[in-house]
Design an enzyme around this catalytic site. Structure first.
Site, PDB file in Angstrom:
ATOM      1  N   LYS A   1     -24.478 -28.518 -23.063  1.00  0.00           N
ATOM      2  CA  LYS A   1     -25.592 -28.096 -22.194  1.00  0.00           C
ATOM      3  C   LYS A   1     -26.347 -29.344 -21.765  1.00  0.00           C
ATOM      4  O   LYS A   1     -26.362 -30.339 -22.491  1.00  0.00           O
ATOM      5  CB  LYS A   1     -26.549 -27.185 -22.971  1.00  0.00           C
ATOM      6  CG  LYS A   1     -27.380 -26.276 -22.101  1.00  0.00           C
ATOM      7  CD  LYS A   1     -26.686 -24.972 -21.832  1.00  0.00           C
ATOM      8  CE  LYS A   1     -27.540 -23.977 -21.115  1.00  0.00           C
ATOM      9  NZ  LYS A   1     -26.968 -22.634 -21.132  1.00  0.00           N
TER      10      LYS A   1
ATOM     11  N   ASP B   1     -27.569 -22.995 -14.630  1.00  0.00           N
ATOM     12  CA  ASP B   1     -28.450 -22.344 -15.603  1.00  0.00           C
ATOM     13  C   ASP B   1     -29.811 -22.240 -14.914  1.00  0.00           C
ATOM     14  O   ASP B   1     -29.901 -22.345 -13.682  1.00  0.00           O
ATOM     15  CB  ASP B   1     -28.508 -23.156 -16.910  1.00  0.00           C
ATOM     16  CG  ASP B   1     -29.233 -22.415 -18.036  1.00  0.00           C
ATOM     17  OD1 ASP B   1     -28.714 -21.395 -18.513  1.00  0.00           O
ATOM     18  OD2 ASP B   1     -30.333 -22.841 -18.442  1.00  0.00           O
TER      19      ASP B   1
HETATM   20  P1  NAD Z   1     -33.181 -18.365 -13.064  1.00  0.00           P
HETATM   21  O1  NAD Z   1     -33.785 -19.704 -12.913  1.00  0.00           O
HETATM   22  O2  NAD Z   1     -32.318 -17.813 -11.993  1.00  0.00           O
HETATM   23  O3  NAD Z   1     -34.343 -17.286 -13.372  1.00  0.00           O
HETATM   24  C1  NAD Z   1     -35.278 -17.457 -14.399  1.00  0.00           C
HETATM   25  C2  NAD Z   1     -36.287 -16.315 -14.325  1.00  0.00           C
HETATM   26  O4  NAD Z   1     -37.130 -16.404 -15.478  1.00  0.00           O
HETATM   27  C3  NAD Z   1     -37.194 -16.359 -13.110  1.00  0.00           C
HETATM   28  O5  NAD Z   1     -37.407 -15.056 -12.628  1.00  0.00           O
HETATM   29  C4  NAD Z   1     -38.502 -16.920 -13.682  1.00  0.00           C
HETATM   30  O6  NAD Z   1     -39.652 -16.520 -12.953  1.00  0.00           O
HETATM   31  C5  NAD Z   1     -38.489 -16.316 -15.062  1.00  0.00           C
HETATM   32  N1  NAD Z   1     -39.354 -17.031 -15.996  1.00  0.00           N
HETATM   33  C6  NAD Z   1     -39.428 -18.364 -16.206  1.00  0.00           C
HETATM   34  N2  NAD Z   1     -40.396 -18.637 -17.097  1.00  0.00           N
HETATM   35  C7  NAD Z   1     -40.930 -17.456 -17.476  1.00  0.00           C
HETATM   36  C8  NAD Z   1     -41.965 -17.074 -18.372  1.00  0.00           C
HETATM   37  N3  NAD Z   1     -42.637 -17.975 -19.076  1.00  0.00           N
HETATM   38  N4  NAD Z   1     -42.260 -15.755 -18.491  1.00  0.00           N
HETATM   39  C9  NAD Z   1     -41.585 -14.831 -17.781  1.00  0.00           C
HETATM   40  N5  NAD Z   1     -40.585 -15.127 -16.933  1.00  0.00           N
HETATM   41  C10 NAD Z   1     -40.262 -16.424 -16.777  1.00  0.00           C
HETATM   42  O7  NAD Z   1     -32.367 -18.425 -14.464  1.00  0.00           O
HETATM   43  P2  NAD Z   1     -31.109 -17.552 -14.913  1.00  0.00           P
HETATM   44  O8  NAD Z   1     -29.870 -18.284 -14.538  1.00  0.00           O
HETATM   45  O9  NAD Z   1     -31.288 -16.137 -14.509  1.00  0.00           O
HETATM   46  O10 NAD Z   1     -31.222 -17.679 -16.510  1.00  0.00           O
HETATM   47  C11 NAD Z   1     -32.114 -16.842 -17.255  1.00  0.00           C
HETATM   48  C12 NAD Z   1     -31.728 -16.918 -18.735  1.00  0.00           C
HETATM   49  O11 NAD Z   1     -30.382 -16.501 -18.916  1.00  0.00           O
HETATM   50  C13 NAD Z   1     -31.821 -18.304 -19.359  1.00  0.00           C
HETATM   51  O12 NAD Z   1     -32.236 -18.180 -20.702  1.00  0.00           O
HETATM   52  C14 NAD Z   1     -30.397 -18.804 -19.292  1.00  0.00           C
HETATM   53  O13 NAD Z   1     -30.130 -19.806 -20.257  1.00  0.00           O
HETATM   54  C15 NAD Z   1     -29.648 -17.514 -19.585  1.00  0.00           C
HETATM   55  N6  NAD Z   1     -28.270 -17.499 -19.121  1.00  0.00           N
HETATM   56  C16 NAD Z   1     -27.955 -17.694 -17.825  1.00  0.00           C
HETATM   57  C17 NAD Z   1     -26.633 -17.626 -17.422  1.00  0.00           C
HETATM   58  C18 NAD Z   1     -26.230 -17.757 -15.970  1.00  0.00           C
HETATM   59  O14 NAD Z   1     -25.052 -17.520 -15.683  1.00  0.00           O
HETATM   60  N7  NAD Z   1     -27.129 -18.062 -15.049  1.00  0.00           N
HETATM   61  C19 NAD Z   1     -25.625 -17.388 -18.361  1.00  0.00           C
HETATM   62  C20 NAD Z   1     -25.979 -17.169 -19.683  1.00  0.00           C
HETATM   63  C21 NAD Z   1     -27.308 -17.218 -20.068  1.00  0.00           C
END
Ligand code: NAD
Length: 509
Positions: free
Chosen positions: A176, A216
């Site tokens: 990561k 991510d």
């Molecule tokens: P993203 O950047 O597309 O979205 C993040 C979201 O979280 C946004 O809506 C943002 O407003 C919200 N957010 C940020 N800080 C916040 C807070 N303090 N309180 C409430 N909401 C908050 O990110 P994503 O790709 O959707 O990833 C979200 C999570 O899923 C992360 O933990 C990431 O590691 C995990 N994840 C993502 C993937 C992927 O394929 N994108 C895969 C596995 C896990």
């Protein structure tokens, strides 16, 4: 001078590793394998620099009267990039067709008022790539652009990828990385320059068979395209290098279904949970935290299965509608509306605003944390009204939160299976790149559904001490002879799959 304490402090990493140690003790993990997995193989920290564009900052009202006679300037289309803090980025191509009137560095914008031009700075950003383990295959894991990242956090996330790739049973290890930056404060051309520099510095450390980044938080397919271009720039056989990143646009070698894959996998897990309970998913109430890639896709898919998404919380606000939020309309409001600079659910007309505190107390069957880590603390877990927490985000529940959930009988679908859909389809993308193939979305989703549901079943069998062999899976090698909490059960599956590599192949010297 104060002498630093030698006492070992708890860190996000040591806290996250507690479940690793618990599972390792339970299965009697080989001591040398434990040492191999306890710390990452490599921790890279480096810096990237970039030259930024000029900014336009609103002029304080007290200074405005000095510029009463300043004529309005006209700038080329798309020359100004609005920022959430009220400033604008002034892109150089705005000047090509501009009619400029500047006095002491102050400019008047039509319909907007007076702004001071702040000279573009050069800026340094701290960057990371942690490579946790490669016993099962190349390091694999996302690239995060966020203001609150640290080495400790990337160690947690890289280790999580090692467990997750083992659980998804894809031939990868865990990694990561990312940059300490709030991407919303920069224009696309600035983010491109920063990404190119980041990839330039990473180039010796990554590769399609060595370490494969993906999107991510704060990154997406556009960032992946820049990384691919920089990694393969000038190479004679650059078409063979498409597998250097996954999560690409489908038109340049991305996989169908990858954008929604994490949300899709999460939805498959939730579907299985309802099936086990013999409860209908149609009409079930769910709350979603985070409406980015994972949260919006999961909400859309679960809503299409008939679930009612009654509340959504993100970094900038919370919305609530007890009759169910219109998810396609919310997606259009957040992701397709250029005026929504923060890409937030705040202000969505089809729901009412509530506080974050009230969000956790909304009556529902399922909580879907899909934002950042550490959100479901013991205090939050105490408030939840749900039957199950399905972890779309990485590490959303703290160990204290876990204890309270268990004590209150709230079930858990742990992150390392719940959000494994993303890395599973990343693996499909990587195979398609290697084979120069392009699979249909139906093919991708059919494979994903089989992979997620069969590994979910094995974890449930470990948790419920139910060894069995079916045409789809064999949980007998993993069940340990007593029931376990689901998170520990998932870790047992990961460790047994990883340990097999060390025990059968041995250690290189
Ligand atoms: P993203 O950047 O597309 O979205 C993040 C979201 O979280 C946004 O809506 C943002 O407003 C919200 N957010 C940020 N800080 C916040 C807070 N303090 N309180 C409430 N909401 C908050 O990110 P994503 O790709 O959707 O990833 C979200 C999570 O899923 C992360 O933990 C990431 O590691 C995990 N994840 C993502 C993937 C992927 O394929 N994108 C895969 C596995 C896990």
């Amino acid at each position: 001078m104060r002498v630093p304490s030698t006492e070992k402090r708890k860190t996000v990493f040591t806290e996250a590793m507690e479940v690793f140690h618990a599972a390792a003790d339970l299965i009697g993990l080989d001591p040398r394998v434990r040492l191999e997995l306890e710390e990452p193989d490599y921790e890279h920290i480096f810096y990237v620099t970039a030259s930024l564009n000029d900014r336009l900052a609103p002029l304080p009202a007290a200074e405005a009267s000095r510029y009463d006679r300043l004529i309005e300037s006209k700038l080329g289309p798309d020359g100004l990039v609005p920022l959430p803090d009220g400033k604008f980025i002034l892109r150089p191509d705005a000047l090509r067709s501009a009619d400029l009137h500047v006095e002491n560095g102050v400019i008047r914008l039509p319909g907007k008022g007076l702004y001071r031009i702040e000279e573009g700075q050069s800026k340094r950003f701290k960057a990371y790539r942690v490579q946790h383990n490669q016993a099962r295959g190349p390091y694999k894991g996302g690239t995060r652009y966020h203001k609150d990242v640290s080495l400790d956090l990337f160690k947690v996330l890289a280790a999580e990828m090692t467990w997750k790739t083992a659980i998804a049973n894809v031939p990868f290890g865990g990694g990561k990385g990312g940059i300490k930056i709030d991407p919303r404060e920069y224009s696309l051309d600035e983010l491109e320059a920063i990404t190119l520099r980041y990839t330039y510095k990473l180039k010796q450390l990554i590769g399609p068979d060595l370490d494969i980044p993906a999107p991510d938080v704060g990154t997406n397919g556009t960032v992946m395209a820049w990384m691919f271009r920089q990694y393969s720039d000038g190479e004679r056989e650059r078409h063979t290098m498409r597998g250097i990143v996954t999560g690409k646009d489908v038109r340049i070698g991305g996989s169908e279904g990858r954008v929604k894959a994490t949300g899709q996998g999460l939805a498959y897990c939730v579907e299985e949970w309802f099936k086990d309970k013999n409860l209908p998913i149609a009409g079930a109430r769910m709350i979603v935290q985070g409406f980015g890639n994972v949260g919006s896709a999961a909400a859309e898919i679960l809503a299409s299965m008939g679930a009612k998404i009654v509340a959504v919380n993100d970094a900038d606000g919370t919305i609530y509608n007890p009759d169910g939020i219109d998810i396609p309309a919310l997606i259009a409001y957040v992701h397709e509306n250029k005026d929504n600079l923060r890409r937030s659910v705040a202000g969505f007309p089809g729901a009412q605003a509530i506080s974050k505190n009230d969000f956790w107390e909304v009556d529902c069957e399922v909580v879907l944390p899909c934002a950042l880590g550490g959100e479901i603390t013991a205090e939050v877990a105490q408030k939840l009204k749900a039957k199950v927490v399905a972890e779309g985000a990485n590490g959303p529940t703290t160990p204290g939160g876990d204890e309270v959930l268990a004590a209150r009988g709230i079930e858990l679908i742990p992150d390392i299976i719940a959000n494994a859909g993303g890395v599973t389809v990343s693996y499909y993308e990587w195979i398609q790149n290697k084979r120069m193939e392009h699979w249909t979305e139906a093919e991708v989703n059919a494979r994903l559904e089989f992979a997620i549901k069969s590994n979910y079943r094995i974890i449930q069998d470990i948790a419920q001490n139910r060894p069995r062999r079916t045409p789809e899976f064999d949980s007998r090698p993993f069940v340990i002879g007593k029931p376990l909490p689901t998170r520990t059960a998932a870790m047992v599956l990961a460790l047994k799959r990883i340990e097999a590599h060390y025990l059968i192949e041995g250690f290189s010297q």
